[in-house]
Design a protein around this motif. Sequence first.
Motif, PDB file in Angstrom:
ATOM      1  N   ILE A   1     -10.809   5.768  -4.588  1.00 54.63           N
ATOM      2  CA  ILE A   1     -11.911   4.939  -4.117  1.00 54.63           C
ATOM      3  C   ILE A   1     -12.137   3.236  -5.727  1.00 54.63           C
ATOM      4  CG2 ILE A   1     -14.608   4.192  -4.283  1.00 54.63           C
ATOM      5  CD1 ILE A   1     -13.023   4.311  -2.454  1.00 54.63           C
TER       6      ILE A   1
ATOM      7  N   CYS B   1     -19.347   3.246  -6.936  1.00 53.67           N
ATOM      8  CA  CYS B   1     -19.064   4.275  -5.845  1.00 53.67           C
ATOM      9  C   CYS B   1     -20.253   5.505  -6.285  1.00 53.67           C
ATOM     10  CB  CYS B   1     -17.590   4.913  -5.872  1.00 53.67           C
ATOM     11  SG  CYS B   1     -16.937   6.613  -5.068  1.00 53.67           S
TER      12      CYS B   1
ATOM     13  N   ILE C   1     -11.153  -2.710   5.025  1.00 54.42           N
ATOM     14  CA  ILE C   1     -11.424  -1.829   5.781  1.00 54.42           C
ATOM     15  C   ILE C   1     -10.044  -0.536   6.423  1.00 54.42           C
ATOM     16  CG2 ILE C   1     -12.767  -0.654   8.156  1.00 54.42           C
ATOM     17  CD1 ILE C   1     -14.603  -1.012   5.548  1.00 54.42           C
TER      18      ILE C   1
ATOM     19  N   LEU D   1      -9.390   1.675   3.211  1.00 50.20           N
ATOM     20  CA  LEU D   1     -10.590   2.844   3.345  1.00 50.20           C
ATOM     21  C   LEU D   1      -9.962   3.558   4.177  1.00 50.20           C
ATOM     22  CD1 LEU D   1     -12.731   3.135   2.113  1.00 50.20           C
ATOM     23  CD2 LEU D   1     -13.851   2.528   4.273  1.00 50.20           C
TER      24      LEU D   1
END
Lengths: 157, 157
Positions: free
Chosen positions: A90, A99, A124, A128
């Motif tokens: 991340i 985060c 996304i 992710l």
Amino acid sequence: MAYTLDHIDTQILAMLQNNSNRTTKSIADELGMTTSPIFERIKKLEKEGYIKKYVAVLDNKKIGLKLTVFIGITLQGHTRSYLEKFVTEINNFPEIVECHRVSGNFDYLLKLVVEDIEAYEHFIISKLTLLPYLGNVQSLITLSTGKETNEIDLSRV
Amino acid sequence: MAYTLDHIDTQILAMLQNNSNRTTKSIADELGMTTSPIFERIKKLEKEGYIKKYVAVLDNKKIGLKLTVFIGITLQGHTRSYLEKFVTEINNFPEIVECHRVSGNFDYLLKLVVEDIEAYEHFIISKLTLLPYLGNVQSLITLSTGKETNEIDLSRV
DNA sequence: TCTATTTTAAGAATATAATTCTGTTTAATT
DNA sequence: AATTAAACAGAATTATATTCTTAAAATAGA
């Protein structure tokens, strides 16, 4: 051992977190002191880590990053090594500005700043969701922002 | 009419959002230029609003504000005048550092920084819950923070 | 394509602020 | 009360920001 902040330090911090380009002279004047002690105190506050850094705050929207999204995430596995790996990954995404590991309905809360909805979807899909052990993912799309500051409340410390 | 950022501007912004105390000389050197154009560009970026302000980033925990909480809120009424009032009230709470109107499971997402759990509870009881038309309130308590920055990704703009 | 106009940069000159230094005062310690 | 250590004031110095002038480059119009 630990350095303790007095009221003058707190006032200096309050001023600098609002505008770090102020001159030591202007701070000194406001506090009824001269530049030398103000200068020394600021250096001490930097050295001791009370001041982490000095930054320019940019206007995201004006620069073309119009979308802020908060993403709540639950993970399916919770082994220590995986959590660490997750955070590391991340951290490497420049779109992610925050985060946090949280308690409550999610394991992690992320804050992300991108151009627009398409850039968000791209993030996304291509970043992710490639992470393993991903559970539930819930997005809060920012419609408008009423307040967004770094200034923490020093009135009580 | 609108000023357009070129690659040099973007690089300057990237440097300043990482460290705003850099000298124009050091920026100029890194970009193979002299101080005058760098200085003028920075002034322009400030004037045009790309740079909003310069701030010192403090170490919350070290200063005694050890707890960060995200609060998801739904409101029971959604009249325009009430929403505006809600945001105004929220803005006046120094504990609240961010207030976003969002789409998704909440109407608003707040970020709050306080001393500890007790201060948090005090905020909820004596400030937040006094606001009218409050619906569901859900807290995400931060356990640890893996990343927290203002640096937005300028590589693509 | 040429010329006029505007923009951008370089380099020097100046002004301002940061930083250092020295001596003095104040506070803390024994 | 004497001694030591911190904190401050004020002057001196250094570094940086800022301004100014000129030259080069880019742009627009004829």
